[in-house]
Design a protein around this motif. Structure first.
Motif, PDB file in Angstrom:
ATOM      1  N   ARG A 195       0.792  -1.128  -0.073  1.00  0.00           N
ATOM      2  CA  ARG A 195      -0.005   0.123  -0.062  1.00  0.00           C
ATOM      3  C   ARG A 195       0.928   1.294  -0.094  1.00  0.00           C
ATOM      4  O   ARG A 195       0.768   2.179  -0.722  1.00  0.00           O
ATOM      5  CB  ARG A 195      -1.050  -0.022   1.220  1.00  0.00           C
ATOM      6  N   LEU A 196       1.906   1.230   0.801  1.00  0.00           N
ATOM      7  CA  LEU A 196       2.884   2.340   0.804  1.00  0.00           C
ATOM      8  C   LEU A 196       3.550   2.537  -0.429  1.00  0.00           C
ATOM      9  O   LEU A 196       3.768   3.665  -0.783  1.00  0.00           O
ATOM     10  CB  LEU A 196       3.745   2.228   2.076  1.00  0.00           C
ATOM     11  N   VAL A 197       4.088   1.574  -1.032  1.00  0.00           N
ATOM     12  CA  VAL A 197       4.766   1.708  -2.382  1.00  0.00           C
ATOM     13  C   VAL A 197       3.685   2.237  -3.286  1.00  0.00           C
ATOM     14  O   VAL A 197       3.908   3.268  -4.122  1.00  0.00           O
ATOM     15  CB  VAL A 197       4.870   0.460  -3.007  1.00  0.00           C
ATOM     16  N   LYS A 198       2.471   1.770  -3.194  1.00  0.00           N
ATOM     17  CA  LYS A 198       1.348   2.414  -4.284  1.00  0.00           C
ATOM     18  C   LYS A 198       1.000   3.714  -3.930  1.00  0.00           C
ATOM     19  O   LYS A 198       0.822   4.676  -4.990  1.00  0.00           O
ATOM     20  CB  LYS A 198       0.058   1.511  -4.113  1.00  0.00           C
ATOM     21  N   LEU A 199       1.021   4.170  -2.614  1.00  0.00           N
ATOM     22  CA  LEU A 199       0.615   5.718  -2.414  1.00  0.00           C
ATOM     23  C   LEU A 199       1.760   6.367  -2.891  1.00  0.00           C
ATOM     24  O   LEU A 199       1.640   7.348  -3.519  1.00  0.00           O
ATOM     25  CB  LEU A 199       0.982   5.647  -0.821  1.00  0.00           C
ATOM     26  N   MET A 200       3.208   5.980  -2.680  1.00  0.00           N
ATOM     27  CA  MET A 200       4.139   6.695  -3.470  1.00  0.00           C
ATOM     28  C   MET A 200       4.036   6.891  -4.967  1.00  0.00           C
ATOM     29  O   MET A 200       4.552   8.076  -5.549  1.00  0.00           O
ATOM     30  CB  MET A 200       5.609   6.244  -2.880  1.00  0.00           C
ATOM     31  N   HIS A 201       3.835   5.884  -5.545  1.00  0.00           N
ATOM     32  CA  HIS A 201       3.483   6.037  -7.088  1.00  0.00           C
ATOM     33  C   HIS A 201       2.736   6.718  -7.393  1.00  0.00           C
ATOM     34  O   HIS A 201       2.665   7.368  -8.547  1.00  0.00           O
ATOM     35  CB  HIS A 201       3.558   4.505  -7.514  1.00  0.00           C
ATOM     36  N   ASN A 202       1.493   6.800  -6.804  1.00  0.00           N
ATOM     37  CA  ASN A 202       0.451   7.681  -6.981  1.00  0.00           C
ATOM     38  C   ASN A 202       0.601   8.978  -6.765  1.00  0.00           C
ATOM     39  O   ASN A 202       0.018  10.222  -7.521  1.00  0.00           O
ATOM     40  CB  ASN A 202      -0.967   7.290  -6.378  1.00  0.00           C
ATOM     41  N   ARG A 203       1.932   9.548  -6.015  1.00  0.00           N
ATOM     42  CA  ARG A 203       2.020  10.999  -5.769  1.00  0.00           C
ATOM     43  C   ARG A 203       3.316  11.425  -6.335  1.00  0.00           C
ATOM     44  O   ARG A 203       4.089  12.362  -6.083  1.00  0.00           O
ATOM     45  CB  ARG A 203       2.043  11.084  -4.245  1.00  0.00           C
ATOM     46  N   GLY A 204       3.626  10.727  -7.453  1.00  0.00           N
ATOM     47  CA  GLY A 204       4.721  11.186  -8.384  1.00  0.00           C
ATOM     48  C   GLY A 204       6.091  10.323  -8.116  1.00  0.00           C
ATOM     49  O   GLY A 204       7.040  10.714  -9.018  1.00  0.00           O
ATOM     50  N   TYR A 205       6.312   9.813  -7.327  1.00  0.00           N
ATOM     51  CA  TYR A 205       7.477   8.760  -6.750  1.00  0.00           C
ATOM     52  C   TYR A 205       7.647   7.801  -7.690  1.00  0.00           C
ATOM     53  O   TYR A 205       7.535   6.613  -7.169  1.00  0.00           O
ATOM     54  CB  TYR A 205       7.838   8.564  -5.505  1.00  0.00           C
ATOM     55  N   TYR A 206       7.745   8.016  -9.046  1.00  0.00           N
ATOM     56  CA  TYR A 206       8.043   6.871  -9.972  1.00  0.00           C
ATOM     57  C   TYR A 206       9.237   5.938  -9.714  1.00  0.00           C
ATOM     58  O   TYR A 206       8.794   4.437  -9.801  1.00  0.00           O
ATOM     59  CB  TYR A 206       8.372   7.387 -11.355  1.00  0.00           C
ATOM     60  N   GLY A 207      10.195   6.062  -9.035  1.00  0.00           N
ATOM     61  CA  GLY A 207      11.337   5.200  -8.905  1.00  0.00           C
ATOM     62  C   GLY A 207      11.229   4.557  -7.590  1.00  0.00           C
ATOM     63  O   GLY A 207      12.300   3.865  -7.368  1.00  0.00           O
ATOM     64  N   PHE A 208      10.291   4.898  -6.742  1.00  0.00           N
ATOM     65  CA  PHE A 208      10.087   4.150  -5.316  1.00  0.00           C
ATOM     66  C   PHE A 208       9.892   2.728  -5.270  1.00  0.00           C
ATOM     67  O   PHE A 208       9.065   2.157  -6.312  1.00  0.00           O
ATOM     68  CB  PHE A 208       9.093   4.935  -4.649  1.00  0.00           C
ATOM     69  N   ALA A 209      10.638   1.952  -4.621  1.00  0.00           N
ATOM     70  CA  ALA A 209      10.467   0.424  -4.672  1.00  0.00           C
ATOM     71  C   ALA A 209      10.208  -0.286  -3.196  1.00  0.00           C
ATOM     72  O   ALA A 209      10.467   0.691  -2.221  1.00  0.00           O
ATOM     73  CB  ALA A 209      11.661  -0.227  -5.291  1.00  0.00           C
ATOM     74  N   SER A 210       9.583  -1.469  -3.158  1.00  0.00           N
ATOM     75  CA  SER A 210       9.264  -2.030  -1.760  1.00  0.00           C
ATOM     76  C   SER A 210      10.780  -2.101  -0.798  1.00  0.00           C
ATOM     77  O   SER A 210      10.577  -2.110   0.307  1.00  0.00           O
ATOM     78  CB  SER A 210       8.831  -3.440  -1.971  1.00  0.00           C
ATOM     79  N   ASP A 211      11.614  -2.241  -1.775  1.00  0.00           N
ATOM     80  CA  ASP A 211      13.131  -2.434  -1.036  1.00  0.00           C
ATOM     81  C   ASP A 211      13.433  -1.025   0.091  1.00  0.00           C
ATOM     82  O   ASP A 211      14.266  -1.368   0.689  1.00  0.00           O
ATOM     83  CB  ASP A 211      14.265  -2.516  -2.050  1.00  0.00           C
TER      84      ASP A 211
END
Length: 778
Positions: A195-211
């Motif tokens: 959920r947190l990864v998806k939150l970051m992706h939806n707010r513009g953080y394209y390169g954010f990963a679960s790692d």
């Protein structure tokens, strides 16, 4: 279709049960010497909060399949085979005996302990017990689970050195999946990470990963309490730079769209240099003539709804491009672009690879039909244009012919095709909300569709001939993955009836419902909401909910009152009362309100057994210009998709009993129906079922002179019909052929106090109904 059952049909359920029991008795025939059959696996657990289904899935060895919880039908089929033949037909379609293996019990116990620990029960104890059968080589395996108290979360905090994302994490507290007092569940932690990864992706953080996300658990507080810290690393978790590197937000600079993408194939090079059209922020490549207007691509592109990149908007765009049925393949990719100021804001270029479908096509369909359990055959000649005006407008033209066998006289046994149909229909579907309102931002899940439909249908039935001319204008859209809306703003049907069968007219001439069988005009507005969580091919629980509402004739009535023209007065032949009504184009128009509710719930017991429950409630209220519902809007029951112990349209309304030899056209204004069906797999393509159906229909208007037809709150529950039965389904993937044998349990048309069949009447052939149909009943 209805068939008069003989004595063999009456004994069918009993024969199946006896055969299954006989199969089970020889269950150890193929158990090797010194080995034992795993007869049953039982799980006992002292904690109701844990999922029994999930726990059972951890067991590595399961007993043979069972029907109704105790009949090993598939093992019985296997035991019919010969010991001497290696490849026997019964062995191929049956299930060989499950031989108990001690090493699988050890693995199951380890897996159960691991599962319980992941669920927060670190002190759980799993014990296995083996019970031997005294006379046969069988064993019962029992897993006794003492879960104990789980570890629970005392505190839950976020920790990060990236100051830019702290406000985002703080504003998202309400959406957390984990909170104070929750069980320390590893599966829940993984869901929170996703959920947190998806939150970051939806707010513009394209390169954010679960790692970047790590959970730190502190149990030093004691008392089985956990202090949980969610640590989110910066963009340089290894600290190679020696300083905090904040995560970067990305914006999409432009979109490179290839509307004629062909995946590379060995031995085939590119098909020439493409043309390019620049319409900022789009760069569209194509060959020859551009197939689609740039405005269409802009309307479907939801990525630019936000300033920054959003995975949710990418998914909306992907759904919209697939929804318009223009492309056999849709790929959406993004390239990171290095720019002078890319340290603060990242830049992406979007690449849309779209492989188009053929623009036009013809098809011929030949299909079996199933209208309320009446079987027939139909043929369609279809023409489709997928891109009529370069805006993904879909034009469909269909010419249809059909032959069907409709039941005419009760207990008449005939296989003739006595219903003929010929029709033509054209529809135009636009991938937009055609309205003065702007629909792009109003519909948040995917783009809506606007449709226009015009059709003409000729039907020759045993009791009358009718023609239906219809025009429909409306919308459909999805607001969630499982929720679909249908809104028809204009739905006009002109129905013309003629060439009545003399016997049919004679039977209804003194009935109030005869007015339903006259020429009429329906001008309606209707809306339907469908929630459907069922996925074809998946063996999982599902829910289906449908609500429909329709209002007809109100606008025409208002116009008629204003002009007070075309008013007709006559004496009703049934009530002998003077009635008056308005006409449009010399035709009386219908006025009514109607609403339906249907709910289904499928319970998947395992891969081979399921239970499906269905409830239906509907009511239609005629008023004003037409005090009866048009016959095509009335409710009926019975048949292959209703209460299966009755033929279609032969039950009700209420306690009403039609005259001997009457046409099966019993219909009314209210319908209540419930169905319960247990389904199980027998052989590779053959499924079995046991079912219980109950319900009836009723009239709503006191002028209805059919005895016992009127709905009354204090009496309707005494007029419920009930039937049971068994059936077979031949599942060939592309279609399902169904055979159901229903038996009447309670007939409301019988004398009060003697409406239950068993115990009051000798069982006869007319207490049974054999139905052939296509597809599941619900």
């Amino acid at each position: 279709m209805w068939v008069r059952p003989g004595r063999n049909y009456l004994n069918l359920p009993l024969i199946l049960l006896v055969l299954s029991l006989a199969f089970s008795c020889s269950s150890t025939k193929f158990v090797p010497e010194g080995k034992k059959l795993l007869n049953d696996v039982d799980i006992r657990i002292d904690n109701k909060e844990l999922s029994r289904d999930e726990i059972k899935a951890q067991v590595r060895q399961k007993e043979n399949l069972k029907i109704l919880g105790f009949i090993r039908f598939h093992l019985g089929i296997y035991n019919l085979s010969s010991k001497k033949k290696e490849h026997d037909w019964f062995k191929r379609i049956g299930e060989e005996p499950v031989i108990y293996q001690e090493n699988q019990t050890v693995r199951s116990k380890e897996q159960l302990e691991l599962y319980l620990q992941n669920k927060g029960y670190y002190d759980a104890v799993v014990r296995d017990t083996l019970i031997n059968h005294p006379k046969k080589p069988k064993v019962e395996l029992i897993f006794d689970i003492r879960a104990g108290r789980p570890y629970r979360i005392r505190k839950y905090t976020h920790q990060t050195e990236d100051e830019k994302i702290k406000p985002l994490l703080l504003s998202d507290i309400e959406n957390r999946l984990i909170g104070k007092g929750d069980i320390f569940d590893v599966d829940l932690l993984n869901s929170e990470r996703e959920r947190l990864v998806k939150l970051m992706h939806n707010r513009g953080y394209y390169g954010f990963a679960s790692d970047y996300i790590q959970f730190l658990a502190d149990t030093t507080a004691g008392g089985k309490q956990v202090d949980l810290i969610v640590e989110i690393a910066d963009a340089d978790p290894g600290r190679k730079s020696g300083k905090v590197i904040p995560h970067k937000r990305f914006m999409v600079r432009q979109y490179l769209i290839n509307t004629e993408f062909n995946p590379p194939q060995p031995g085939r090079g590119p098909s020439g240099v493409p043309d390019t059209l620049a319409v900022p922020p789009y760069l569209i490549t194509y060959h020859g003539k551009l197939r689609y207007r740039p405005q269409l691509l802009d309307d479907l592109n939801r990525i630019q709804d936000g300033r920054y990149y959003s995975l949710a908007n990418v998914e909306k765009t992907y759904r919209s491009l697939n929804q318009i049925k223009q492309f056999r393949m849709v790929n959406l990719n993004f390239d990171v672009v290095e720019t002078a100021d890319s340290d603060s804001v990242g830049v992406l270029d979007g690449r849309f690879q779209l492989s188009p479908l053929p623009r036009q096509g013809f098809s011929v369909d030949l299909e079996g039909t199933n209208s309320s359990g009446n079987l027939g055959v139909a043929g369609n000649l279809n023409y489709q244009h997928r891109n009529l005006f370069q805006g993904a407008e879909i034009l469909n033209l269909t010419l249809k012919g059909a032959f069907e066998r409709q039941q005419t006289v009760v207990n008449e046994n005939s296989s003739n095709f006595n219903t003929h149909e010929l029709g033509v229909e054209g529809s135009l579907t636009l991938p937009k909300f055609l309205s003065p309102l702007r629909g792009k931002n109003f519909f948040t899940f995917q783009v809506p569709q606007t449709s226009f439909t015009l059709g003409y249908n000729y039907q020759r039935r045993p009791d009358y001939t009718r023609t239906i001319t219809n025009f429909r204008f409306g919308y459909n859209w999805k607001s969630k993955a499982y929720r679909t809306h249908y809104l028809n703003v204009v739905d006009v049907n002109y129905v013309n009836l003629y060439e009545f069968n003399a016997r049919f007219l004679d039977l209804i001439k003194d009935l109030y419902i005869k007015s339903s069988y006259t020429d009429h005009l329906i001008a309606a507005l209707n809306y339907t909401l469908v929630d459907n969580t069922q996925h074809i091919g998946r063996k999982e629980d599902y829910r289906y909910f449908k609500w429909s509402f329709e209002s007809a004739g109100n606008l025409l009535a208002a116009m008629a009152r204003l002009t007070d023209r075309h008013k007709k007065m006559e004496i009703d032949s049934v009530t002998n009362k003077l009635i008056s009504y308005h006409q449009i184009f010399s035709t009386r128009f219908a006025q009514y309100l109607k609403t339906d509710l249907e709910y289904r719930h499928g319970y998947m017991l395992d891969d081979y057994n399921s239970v499906v429950v269905r409830l239906f409630m509907g009511v239609g209220l005629p008023y004003g210009n037409f005090d009866v519902l048009p016959f095509e809007k009335k409710y009926f029951t019975g048949g292959a998709n209703g209460i299966r112990a009755w033929q279609v349209r032969t039950l009700g309304p209420g306690t009403y009993k039609a005259l001997e030899g009457a046409y099966p056209n019993q219909s009314a204004d209210i319908k209540l129906e419930g169905n319960l069906e247990y389904r199980f797999r027998l052989l590779k393509y053959v499924e079995g079922a046991f079912f219980l159906d109950a319900g009836n229909i009723w009239a709503i208007n006191r002028n209805d002179n059919r005895e016992g037809a009127l709905f009354q709150f204090g009496r309707f529950y005494r007029q419920i019909a009930a039937g049971t039965g068994t059936g077979l389904r031949f599942n060939f993937n592309y279609f399902i052929f169904r055979l159901d044998l229903g038996m009447k349990l309670r007939d409301p048309s019988l004398e009060a106090g003697k409406r239950f069949i068993i115990g009051n009447y000798p069982i006869r052939g007319d207490h049974f109904n054999l139905s052939f149909a296509i597809g599941y009943p619900f």
